[in-house]
Design an enzyme around this catalytic site. Structure first.
Site, PDB file in Angstrom:
ATOM      1  N   ASP A   1      -3.411  -6.195   3.360  1.00  0.00           N
ATOM      2  CA  ASP A   1      -3.953  -5.772   1.814  1.00  0.00           C
ATOM      3  C   ASP A   1      -3.021  -6.379   0.962  1.00  0.00           C
ATOM      4  OD1 ASP A   1      -5.362  -4.370  -0.005  1.00  0.00           O
ATOM      5  OD2 ASP A   1      -4.194  -2.697  -0.047  1.00  0.00           O
TER       6      ASP A   1
ATOM      7  N   THR B   1      -2.770  -5.089  -2.911  1.00  0.00           N
ATOM      8  CA  THR B   1      -2.196  -3.884  -3.771  1.00  0.00           C
ATOM      9  C   THR B   1      -1.548  -2.968  -3.000  1.00  0.00           C
ATOM     10  OG1 THR B   1      -4.124  -4.463  -5.310  1.00  0.00           O
ATOM     11  CG2 THR B   1      -3.020  -2.275  -5.735  1.00  0.00           C
TER      12      THR B   1
ATOM     13  N   THR C   1      -8.521  -8.394   0.200  1.00  0.00           N
ATOM     14  CA  THR C   1      -8.362  -7.639  -1.077  1.00  0.00           C
ATOM     15  C   THR C   1      -9.605  -7.510  -1.955  1.00  0.00           C
ATOM     16  OG1 THR C   1      -7.018  -7.332  -3.247  1.00  0.00           O
ATOM     17  CG2 THR C   1      -7.700  -9.668  -2.459  1.00  0.00           C
ATOM     18  N   GLY C   2      -9.826  -6.467  -2.599  1.00  0.00           N
ATOM     19  CA  GLY C   2     -10.938  -6.249  -3.608  1.00  0.00           C
ATOM     20  C   GLY C   2     -10.624  -6.752  -5.135  1.00  0.00           C
ATOM     21  N   ASP C   3      -9.630  -7.515  -5.190  1.00  0.00           N
ATOM     22  CA  ASP C   3      -9.373  -8.030  -6.571  1.00  0.00           C
ATOM     23  C   ASP C   3     -10.040  -9.465  -6.577  1.00  0.00           C
ATOM     24  OD1 ASP C   3      -7.741  -5.951  -7.268  1.00  0.00           O
ATOM     25  OD2 ASP C   3      -5.914  -7.121  -7.076  1.00  0.00           O
TER      26      ASP C   3
ATOM     27  N   ARG D   1     -12.658  -9.819  -3.181  1.00  0.00           N
ATOM     28  CA  ARG D   1     -13.662  -9.206  -3.356  1.00  0.00           C
ATOM     29  C   ARG D   1     -14.421  -8.530  -2.111  1.00  0.00           C
ATOM     30  NH1 ARG D   1     -13.464  -7.579  -8.635  1.00  0.00           N
ATOM     31  NH2 ARG D   1     -13.720  -9.390 -10.321  1.00  0.00           N
TER      32      ARG D   1
ATOM     33  N   ASP E   1      -2.211   0.212   2.868  1.00  0.00           N
ATOM     34  CA  ASP E   1      -1.614   1.458   2.362  1.00  0.00           C
ATOM     35  C   ASP E   1      -2.274   2.259   1.874  1.00  0.00           C
ATOM     36  OD1 ASP E   1      -2.501  -0.236   0.087  1.00  0.00           O
ATOM     37  OD2 ASP E   1      -0.789   1.302  -0.965  1.00  0.00           O
TER      38      ASP E   1
ATOM     39  N   ASP F   1      -8.207   0.788   3.762  1.00  0.00           N
ATOM     40  CA  ASP F   1      -7.678  -0.193   4.613  1.00  0.00           C
ATOM     41  C   ASP F   1      -7.747   0.524   5.950  1.00  0.00           C
ATOM     42  OD1 ASP F   1      -6.825  -1.888   2.847  1.00  0.00           O
ATOM     43  OD2 ASP F   1      -4.955  -0.763   2.461  1.00  0.00           O
TER      44      ASP F   1
END
Length: 1203
Positions: free
Chosen positions: A414, A416, A689-691, A800, A827, A831
């Site tokens: 991950d 973040t 990641t979802g960013d 995303r 974390d 996840d």
């Protein structure tokens, strides 16, 4: 037996689907509903007794034996033991029964003791006193006597005895603070809310007057999900219905904090509480070593059956002549002659199976389990993996996968909170195209000359001023932050003070929300508190405004946004919404979208986390319609989440865009160094990641996932809109395969910075298209094309991503044709799915809660600790257990092959070569402890060397030390040693003569010769050879190694003297009496033992010397280089000079140059004047920055002055 599943099945399918309702009714205080409202149906629920134990006094022996004999090895030896009891076998049943009894007994004692501790803990919990409201008074009773419907009172710092619906508390606003550390590991304070209509009842007498019925779902283990409603009968009118969610459910095991007392009604008790439902273990993961071990066991089982078949066939061939079938000294009886031939053959076959069964190492399972269990403590004891800030070190949730840490090929991480600190700092906000940056603060004080707001652009006009105020109010109101007046709560600091006049601290489960609210405080708008459902904020003019919170549309990872509906003091109703740009922009109909979007993209390139803020003003009719839709969805007991999502989707439309925020999340310490080391170790690192792509890409460059020579390939929605997916995939495949000839493993693993490598960027929408099944149900060839592209990329960034998509990617890589070993690290709760899916799951003890650490196989405080866990601990674990497995098979081949050869010289009469005591104790006592200690302490290369040379990790990849080639080598080595044992002793006893008393005397040794003397000599050589073989393989010697290895040999000698009646004359075992002493009294026997041991060990020594000189492994090359360096230093460098400043000047210069680097944001200061549409140029600037940093470390003097 648990029959609940059968009972539910019968109720559901036999009673009819229409009659099945997966819910329960609970009557608060056991009060029946008023007549005419609803039917009173008494229901029986379990009491509050908790049973975490596995056994009872009566079922311990049968249940434990059943579980132990479910293991194939134990069951196999049980069958062998029963065969020895049933038929006449050459060895005593004790030889198989005693080792089996030892293993079963030790395991049973261990499990029995652990279960006794569980019983003891259960009794302490079940007998704990609790306070229950009865007839308006508090009554104390034992926890186990609580029933569903009881009203329970819990005081501050007490734990909830069962799952309760929160009715009221001592706080006026009807809230309470709770910690759930014992459930999910989160130490932060969570806020729970009482039922709106009962929160005013704060005394025992008042709470006892509550007349209500609760309808809720049946017990289920999800800690974060609850669906129910409460019907409150206040008058003779229709009952008032209120929805109940997870924010109203107080879970058993949670602790009340900062609230004097809490009243709640018991909803789930005993084994139906969520904590009890989470007792069951996660699905078992099996390591590659365990799979190899099972395959080797099957091979040895085939060898065992083959030996038995060969000996059985040769026996009957030998006895085909009459005088051999019935020698004069062993005539058959009439019953034996008339016995069925098939039964005789079967009996002989089973007897040979018993004779050779020791080739299957029963004690190997016990030794492997002990090695894994004891070895796991080295991780928890490692001081380098202890974090001072958290005050915690690494945790091992399962020790079954220790060696799998040394086999990882893909690392999924991950971003973040894993690669970054998840320590958010508000940087700026863009409102209606105008940029706002907070004032500069140093040590909590505003620097002289700084105004409250530093506006980079010109001041907005009338409409702009209105939008600016709406933006500040939106950020101050659209959140779930709680305010605590004390700066320190329970010894943990929860927020930061930015003003000397205020000591309020913001508490939230999301660090982003705290950073935004603190940022607004620095810009002049301060969120004060929530009181009686009214949110209070203070404006720049020190004016306090109150807004009534009407509805909260909660955040979730699918919508990626949250909203609040508030009513101002003037009666205006607003919906404020904040979320990711991808979820806000499609719902916006007004606002300066292009300017704000450009700023969002620019901030994303700089690696900042961005959120967009929007609003809409609602009429009273619009709000009434929205409230009706929300209330209907909230009261639904079936599919509530789906109905709420549909309601949110209808309400959050036609928004006006206000602006965007930028928050910085700094990179974790040594994250770049860790990723670079993983690359050098041959591992491919994927970031999931979802960013958004720009933010994640900047972070990947910062942490060296993408390097200066990395050619980025995009597989995103934007590119697929320009080309179809098929063409894009083939173009990417052509690009990576064109350079595949120049791409070596060294370049991919980061050992070469000159050759170009590829980095792939893919987004969630494109991944959905790749994994979408075709009309015929197949995935087509898109998936294989994608995997082929990924194989030729050194790093992959997936942005995303939804939580489920993270698990899908891990599953896809696991199922590829190479079947690589995968590791996932994260974390947060999002996840958990990929952590559970990967072969090895590692959770970080981060700021997003402890769900990831709780569901993982291992937990570490920081991402940097992954380097030592894999490159050091994982490497050593794999080396040790590989040697353990191979050594066990080797020593058992050495042990049993002489027995096989001996049958050719005893007429296949199933005569054992070794005494029963030697057969029994060989694997239990004589050879077990040295290999166990070796598998715990061996270091073929020092830990510092493993950290310094990550490339050594590649030597053990793909289960390199347990491949069939090495397995065959160990087996053949064992066979060679066994042949030398047997024939060395055989030739020693050649030329025997008969003495006057009937004994055989050897002509060349003048030693009494017999079956047990011969077997004892072979066994003595065997024990010394296999023990010294392990000593030759040992590189890391300590006093413990010396004590165990030489002590084992000494123990064998002492035991043999004892067993032969020398030390203890009372133990004059007839057939072994004085045998060992007779053997030791012969000089030629001593010479034979020494020669045979040397001959056995010589080929392995020669092979190792030649391979080390001609074909050294990477580890051996490093060892040789280190030895040469040390020799050179010891010869030419005085030890004192190693501590001189000049000797370390290079290191000092590097450190100095590194510290002189500017903060990463200064690199982008000049970019703000560029047109934001030129995204590629910004990325190029980012590459230039990291190129200069690398050059700085290589060419210190020149670049240090330029910086």
């Amino acid at each position: 037996m648990d029959c609940s599943a059968i009972r539910n099945f019968i109720r559901r399918y036999c009673a009819g689907e229409e009659n099945w309702v997966d819910s329960r009714s609970v009557y608060v205080g056991h009060r029946e509903p008023p007549p005419g409202t609803e039917a009173y149906i008494p229901q029986r629920y379990p009491d509050n007794t908790i049973v975490s134990s596995k056994y009872t006094f009566w079922n311990f022996i049968p249940k434990n034996l059943f579980e132990q004999f479910r293991r194939i090895a134990n069951f196999y030896f049980l069958i062998i033991f029963l065969v020895q009891l049933i038929i006449d076998t050459p060895t005593s049943p004790v030889t198989s029964g005693l080792p089996l009894f030892f293993v079963i007994t030790v395991t049973a004692i261990k499990q029995g003791y652990e279960d006794w501790l569980r019983h003891k803990a259960d009794n302490a919990v079940n007998q704990c006193p609790v306070h229950v409201v009865q007839h308006g008074k508090l009554v104390q009773k034992q926890s186990q006597k609580l029933r569903v419907g009881d009203i329970v009172m819990v005081k501050e710092d007490e734990t909830f005895p069962c799952d309760l619906i929160f009715l009221s508390s001592s706080r006026e606003d009807g809230t309470c603070f709770v910690t759930t550390a014992s459930l999910d590991g989160e130490s932060s304070h969570k806020t729970y809310y009482a039922v709106q209509d009962t929160k005013a009842f704060r005394s025992e007498e008042e709470i006892d007057t509550v007349h209500a019925t609760i309808e809720c779902e049946q017990p289920q283990p999800d800690l974060y999900k609850f669906v129910g409603r409460i019907n409150i009968y206040q008058r003779r009118d229709e009952p008032v219905a209120r929805s109940l969610g997870s924010e109203n459910l107080l879970l058993r095991g949670a602790t009340v904090k900062n609230t004097q007392r809490v009243f709640g009604v018991a909803i789930y008790t005993g084994m139906e509480t969520k904590m009890a439902l989470n007792y069951q273990a996660k699905s078992q993961k099996r390591s590659a070593v365990e799979k190899s071990m099972n395959a080797f066991l099957i091979v040895y089982l085939c060898i065992l059956i083959s030996k038995a078949l060969i000996n059985t066939s040769l026996k009957y061939l030998w006895q085909s002549e009459p005088f051999r079938d019935e020698p004069w000294y062993n005539k058959k009886t009439d019953a034996e002659r008339q016995r069925n031939v098939f039964l005789r053959v079967l009996t002989d076959f089973l007897a040979f199976m018993v004779l050779f069964n020791y080739i299957i190492p029963v004690s190997m399972y016990v030794t492997v389990e002990m090695q894994k269990f004891l070895g796991s403590y080295f991780i928890t004891w490692d001081e380098d993996m202890f974090d001072e800030d958290l005050g915690e070190g690494a945790l091992v949730n399962t020790s079954d996968l220790n060696e799998e840490l040394g086999q990882v090929e893909y690392v999924f991480t991950d971003k973040t909170g894993t690669l970054t600190e998840n320590n958010m700092e508000f940087i700026e906000c863009c409102i209606d195209g105008h940029l706002y940056v907070p004032n500069i603060i140093c040590n909590g004080q505003i620097l002289p000359g700084c105004t409250g707001i530093d506006m980079i652009d010109s001041s907005p006009g009338g409409l702009g001023r209105e939008r600016e105020e709406l933006f500040f109010r939106a950020v101050c109101l659209c959140h779930t932050v709680q305010v605590k007046d004390d700066d320190v709560m329970d010894g943990m600091k929860k927020g930061r003070r930015h003003s000397a006049k205020s000591s309020s601290v913001y508490i939230s489960s999301s660090p982003d929300e705290v950073a935004l609210v603190e940022g607004m405080k620095r810009l002049g708008y301060e969120y004060l508190r929530m009181k009686d459902n009214f949110m209070e904020i203070e404006t720049r003019e020190s004016k306090v405004e109150r807004y009534e919170q009407l509805e909260v549309l909660s955040f979730d990872s699918v919508r990626r946004r949250m909203s609040v509906i508030v009513r101002s003091s003037t009666g205006d109703i607003y919906l404020f919404c904040k979320g990711a740009d991808s979820s806000i922009f499609p719902r916006v109909t007004e606002g300066k979208v292009q300017q704000i979007q450009a700023r969002v993209e620019l901030n994303a390139v700089e690696g900042l986390r961005t959120l967009c803020v929007a609003y809409k003003k609602m009429s009273h009719e619009e709000y009434d319609r929205a409230a009706t839709i929300l209330q209907s969805a909230k009261l639904a007991l079936q599919d509530r989440d789906k109905k709420l999502a549909e309601a949110y989707d209808q309400i959050e439309t036609n928004l006006v865009l206000l602006g965007a925020t930028a928050v910085e999340d700094s990179l974790q310490e040594k994250a770049a160094d860790t990723i670079e080391a993983l690359h050098k170790g041959g591992m491919k690192v994927w970031v999931l990641t979802g960013d958004k792509m720009e933010t994640a890409s900047a972070t990947c460059f910062a942490c060296k996932l993408f390097r200066r020579n990395t050619q980025l390939l995009e597989l995103t929605t934007k590119r697929i809109e320009e080309q179809n997916l098929h063409d894009v995939l083939f173009d990417l495949r052509k690009t990576v395969l064109r350079h595949s000839g120049s791409l070596t493993r060294e370049s991919i693993s980061g050992l070469s910075n000159e050759l170009p490598d590829f980095g792939l960027i893919i987004d969630g929408a494109t991944l959905s298209l790749l994994l979408k099944p075709a009309e015929d149900g197949s995935l087509g060839n898109y998936k294989e094309l994608f995997l082929e592209i990924c194989r030729n990329c050194s790093a992959v960034l997936c942005c995303r991503m939804a939580p489920l998509q993270k698990a899908q990617i891990v599953k896809m890589i696991k199922a590829s044709k190479e079947h690589p070993i995968t590791l996932a690290i994260g974390d947060g709760a999002n996840d958990v799915s990929m952590i559970l899916e990967a072969h090895v799951g590692i959770g970080l003890m981060g700021k997003e809660g402890r769900q990831a650490a709780r569901n993982s196989d291992y937990a570490v405080p920081k991402f940097k600790h992954l380097k030592k866990m894999l490159l050091v601990h994982g490497h050593l674990y794999y080396i040790r257990i590989s040697e353990l497995v191979q050594y066990f098979f080797y020593k058992n081949v050495c042990f049993i092959l002489p027995q096989f050869l001996y049958q050719f010289y005893c007429g296949f009469s199933q005569q054992p070569l070794y005494d029963a005591a030697y057969l029994t104790l060989y694997n239990i006592s004589f050879t077990s402890l040295p290999i166990l200690l070796y598998s715990l302490m061996e270091q073929h290369v020092s830990m510092e060397m493993l950290k310094r040379e990550p490339s050594l990790y590649r030597d053990i990849a793909k289960n390199a030390l347990l491949r069939w080639r090495l397995f065959i080598y160990w087996t053949l080595l064992g066979a060679f040693d066994a042949v030398v044992f047997f024939y060395g002793a055989y030739f020693l006893f050649d030329n025997t003569s008969l003495t006057s008393n009937g004994q055989l005397l050897t002509a060349n040794t003048s030693m009494m010769f017999g079956n047990w003397t011969f077997g004892t000599l072979v066994f003595t050589v065997l024990v010394f050879t296999v023990t010294l073989k392990l000593a030759l393989d040992t590189r890391y010697w300590t006093w413990v190694n010396h004590f165990v290895i030489w002590g084992s040999l000494l123990f064998y000698v002492v035991f043999s003297l004892l067993w032969g009646g020398i030390i203890w004359p009372f133990l004059n075992y007839q057939r072994m009496y004085f045998v060992f002493m007779q053997l030791l009294s012969s000089g030629p026997a001593w010479l034979a033992i020494i020669l045979i041991v040397i001959i056995c060990l010589l080929p392995d020594v020669v092979k190792k010397v030649m391979c080390r000189q001609l074909w050294p492994t990477a580890a051996e090359k490093v060892q040789n280089a280190a030895k040469q360096t040390w020799d050179h230093m010891s010869e030419f460098t005085p030890l004192a000079s190693l501590q001189s400043p000049s000797y370390n000047s290079n290191e000092h210069n590097i450190t100095k140059a590194t510290r002189s680097l500017p903060h990463s944001r200064t690199v982008f200061n000049y970019v703000e004047d560029y047109d934001c549409s030129h995204r590629q140029s910004v990325t190029d600037h980012t590459n230039i920055y990291y190129t200069s940093r690398a050059d700085l470390l290589n060419n210190r003097p020149a670049l240090e002055t330029s910086v």
